[in-house]
Design a protein around this motif. Structure first.
Motif, short mmCIF file in Angstrom:
data_model
loop_
_atom_site.label_atom_id
_atom_site.label_comp_id
_atom_site.label_asym_id
_atom_site.label_seq_id
_atom_site.Cartn_x
_atom_site.Cartn_y
_atom_site.Cartn_z
N ILE A 111 49.41 0.06 -1.99
CA ILE A 111 49.76 1.34 -1.39
C ILE A 111 51.25 1.38 -1.07
CG2 ILE A 111 49.44 2.78 0.67
CD1 ILE A 111 46.50 1.86 0.65
N ASP A 112 51.79 0.27 -0.58
CA ASP A 112 53.23 0.21 -0.28
C ASP A 112 54.07 0.39 -1.54
OD1 ASP A 112 55.44 -0.45 1.63
OD2 ASP A 112 55.71 -2.13 0.26
N ILE A 113 53.55 -0.07 -2.68
CA ILE A 113 54.27 0.08 -3.95
C ILE A 113 54.24 1.53 -4.42
CG2 ILE A 113 54.15 -0.54 -6.41
CD1 ILE A 113 53.12 -3.32 -5.44
N GLY A 114 53.20 2.27 -4.06
CA GLY A 114 53.11 3.66 -4.47
C GLY A 114 51.75 4.11 -4.95
N PHE A 115 50.80 3.19 -5.11
CA PHE A 115 49.47 3.57 -5.55
C PHE A 115 48.79 4.39 -4.45
CE2 PHE A 115 50.38 0.00 -8.30
CZ PHE A 115 49.87 0.43 -9.52
N ASN A 116 48.16 5.49 -4.87
CA ASN A 116 47.53 6.37 -3.89
C ASN A 116 46.08 6.71 -4.23
OD1 ASN A 116 47.85 8.33 -5.95
ND2 ASN A 116 49.81 8.99 -5.07
N ARG A 117 45.56 6.10 -5.28
CA ARG A 117 44.16 6.34 -5.65
C ARG A 117 43.57 5.05 -6.20
NH1 ARG A 117 41.52 11.39 -7.17
NH2 ARG A 117 39.45 10.87 -7.97
N PHE A 118 42.44 4.62 -5.64
CA PHE A 118 41.76 3.40 -6.09
C PHE A 118 40.43 3.77 -6.74
CE2 PHE A 118 43.73 0.57 -2.52
CZ PHE A 118 44.96 0.60 -3.17
N SER A 119 40.13 3.08 -7.82
CA SER A 119 38.83 3.23 -8.49
C SER A 119 38.11 1.89 -8.37
CB SER A 119 39.03 3.61 -9.96
OG SER A 119 37.79 3.72 -10.62
N LEU A 120 37.03 1.86 -7.60
CA LEU A 120 36.33 0.61 -7.29
C LEU A 120 35.20 0.36 -8.30
CD1 LEU A 120 35.92 0.99 -3.41
CD2 LEU A 120 37.90 0.17 -4.71
N GLY A 121 35.25 -0.78 -8.94
CA GLY A 121 34.21 -1.15 -9.91
C GLY A 121 32.96 -1.66 -9.22
N ILE A 122 32.25 -0.77 -8.56
CA ILE A 122 31.08 -1.16 -7.78
C ILE A 122 29.90 -1.49 -8.69
CG2 ILE A 122 29.40 -0.37 -6.07
CD1 ILE A 122 32.11 -0.86 -4.86
N GLN A 123 29.60 -0.62 -9.64
CA GLN A 123 28.49 -0.71 -10.61
C GLN A 123 27.12 -0.52 -9.97
OE1 GLN A 123 30.32 -0.25 -12.72
NE2 GLN A 123 31.82 -1.80 -13.20
N SER A 124 26.84 -1.19 -8.87
CA SER A 124 25.60 -0.99 -8.12
C SER A 124 25.74 -1.66 -6.77
CB SER A 124 24.39 -1.57 -8.87
OG SER A 124 23.21 -1.45 -8.10
N LEU A 125 24.96 -1.20 -5.82
CA LEU A 125 24.92 -1.86 -4.50
C LEU A 125 23.60 -2.59 -4.31
CD1 LEU A 125 26.70 0.93 -2.50
CD2 LEU A 125 27.43 -1.45 -2.57
N GLN A 126 22.97 -2.96 -5.42
CA GLN A 126 21.70 -3.69 -5.38
C GLN A 126 21.88 -5.05 -6.05
OE1 GLN A 126 18.26 -1.02 -6.44
NE2 GLN A 126 19.92 0.48 -6.69
N ASN A 127 21.52 -6.10 -5.36
CA ASN A 127 21.79 -7.46 -5.84
C ASN A 127 21.13 -7.76 -7.17
OD1 ASN A 127 23.52 -8.40 -3.78
ND2 ASN A 127 21.78 -8.76 -2.42
N GLU A 128 19.91 -7.28 -7.37
CA GLU A 128 19.23 -7.55 -8.64
C GLU A 128 19.99 -6.92 -9.81
OE1 GLU A 128 16.06 -9.33 -10.84
OE2 GLU A 128 16.63 -9.51 -8.74
N TRP A 157 39.78 7.98 -3.45
CA TRP A 157 39.24 6.76 -4.05
C TRP A 157 37.90 7.10 -4.69
CZ3 TRP A 157 34.67 4.46 -2.06
CH2 TRP A 157 34.23 4.96 -0.83
N SER A 158 37.51 6.25 -5.64
CA SER A 158 36.32 6.52 -6.44
C SER A 158 35.40 5.32 -6.44
CB SER A 158 36.73 6.85 -7.88
OG SER A 158 35.59 7.07 -8.69
N MET A 159 34.12 5.60 -6.50
CA MET A 159 33.09 4.57 -6.65
C MET A 159 32.52 4.69 -8.06
SD MET A 159 29.56 4.12 -4.42
CE MET A 159 30.42 3.88 -2.86
N ASP A 160 32.66 3.64 -8.87
CA ASP A 160 32.13 3.63 -10.23
C ASP A 160 30.77 2.93 -10.24
OD1 ASP A 160 34.57 4.69 -10.80
OD2 ASP A 160 35.32 3.00 -11.96
N LEU A 161 29.77 3.59 -10.83
CA LEU A 161 28.41 3.06 -10.85
C LEU A 161 27.84 3.14 -12.27
CD1 LEU A 161 27.00 4.78 -7.63
CD2 LEU A 161 27.63 2.38 -7.87
#
Length: 377
Positions: A111-128, A157-161
């Motif tokens: 963020i300090d460098i200038g990034f203002n949008r994050f895309s998180l590679g979540i894929q799933s919130l289930q362990n299996e 920011w984004s959640m990728d599933l």
């Protein structure tokens, strides 16, 4: 953010190719290495920009670093690179983050460098599901990451599933949808599991270890997702992308509305203002040594095909007059079967996806391409 006229602006895509490991579903141009050659990568990304800068005027409205795993690149490298790119003062500057690498200190530095949008590679919130997808972390790690991101001063920011996992996995899409409702990410990207050639998943299926869902099953899950997110107030603005008001990804939006962008890095694709597409060498040695981009000089017919494939995926679709500028058209009378089936809308010569068209957008593109006819000169 406010959309800009796509004829007056452009974006920059930077491909960071390294990953700690290759996920079993991944067919992207990635390299697994414990010692990424980031200095060489930086120098050649900047070389790519120098080669392509002549095609673009003014400043870029977006810069997006994808991969691969961009969060494996040291923040010092990004700090060194960023001044070389001409960016609007209000540019969207996004980066994909892998949960294995994204800690609070790293994200704060970005963020300090200038990034203002994050895309998180979540894929799933289930362990299996995470285990099946070859992810090296568990759901608890992802939840901590989400809590960290929510407190950061980001534009969005984004959640990728991923959805459409096979039936032998103890996984329920409703759990991931409920997580979206709970955490309220401003943006969600949802991708159906696709079995790509030359991936570990393809080899497993060929050996009969498991079977993927069929298209009807995947389509039913996709429709459920659309209904759920619509009820939560998300705009379904592109086949795979959903956003709360004012949180559409400008990078995504520009691509699917025909925006022009430079493609930098090994294997990166770009789309020039002259309607030609660029493809960088995917092989690391060719990319670093030859320093020559491959430019596809598209015929008007290929440009019309590209136009339909990209524009139909966006909720706005396209106007037939825009298609005619490429020398091709579609007779509105030939669209009646698609309109009657609610696959597409046709409103004052504007074509867009209908209620039953979203799950079969790619097939509809092919159907429209089959209807293309050259206009008389």
């Amino acid at each position: 953010m406010t959309s800009k006229n796509q004829s007056e602006t452009f974006g920059i895509y930077v491909h960071a190719p390294w990953c700690r490991y290759r996920c079993p579903y991944c067919a992207f141009n990635v390299y697994t290495s414990s010692n990424p050659q980031v200095d060489t990568w930086e120098a050649n990304v900047l070389r790519d920009w120098k080669q392509q800068a002549k095609f673009f005027n003014g400043n870029a409205s977006s810069l997006y670093v994808g991969g691969g795993t961009p969060s494996r690149i040291p923040t010092t490298t990004f700090r060194s690179m960023m001044p070389h790119f001409p960016l609007d003062a209000d540019a969207e500057i996004g980066i994909e983050l892998n949960p294995d690498d994204a800690d609070l200190n790293t994200m704060t530095e970005l963020i300090d460098i200038g990034f203002n949008r994050f895309s998180l590679g979540i894929q799933s919130l289930q362990n299996e599901a995470l285990k099946f997808l070859g992810r090296q972390h568990n759901a608890s790690r992802l939840i901590r990451l989400i809590h960290d991101v929510k407190q950061l001063p980001l534009r969005s920011w984004s959640m990728d599933l991923i959805f459409g996992l096979p039936s032998h996995i103890q996984y329920d899409i409703e759990e991931d949808l409920n997580a979206i409702e709970h955490y309220r990410p401003p943006h969600v990207s949802l991708y159906g599991l696709t079995i790509e050639p030359n991936t570990h998943f393809e080899r497993q299926i060929q050996k009969g270890h498991w079977s993927p869902l069929d298209s009807d099953q995947c389509g039913a899950v996709y429709v459920r997702i659309i209904e759920f997110l619509s009820d939560l107030g998300y705009e379904h603005y592109e086949v795979s992308n959903f956003a709360l008001p004012n949180h559409r990804s400008y990078h995504n939006e520009a691509i699917w509305k025909g925006g022009k962008y430079a493609g930098l890095g090994p294997g990166a694709h770009g789309f020039l203002p002259n309607l030609n597409r660029t493809v960088q060498h995917a092989d690391w040695h060719k990319w670093t040594k030859e320093g020559i981009e491959l430019i596809e000089h598209n015929s008007p017919y290929q440009q019309a095909i590209d136009f339909i494939i990209t524009r139909l995926r966006h909720c706005d679709g396209f106007h037939l007059n825009e298609l005619s500028t490429l020398g091709y058209g579609i007779l509105p009378s030939t669209l009646d079967p698609l309109i009657n089936a609610r696959l597409i809308h046709l409103d004052n010569h504007q074509i867009s996806l209908g209620p039953t068209g979203w799950p079969v957008a790619d097939a509809l593109s092919s159907s429209l391409i089959d209807r293309l006819r050259p206009l008389e000169s």
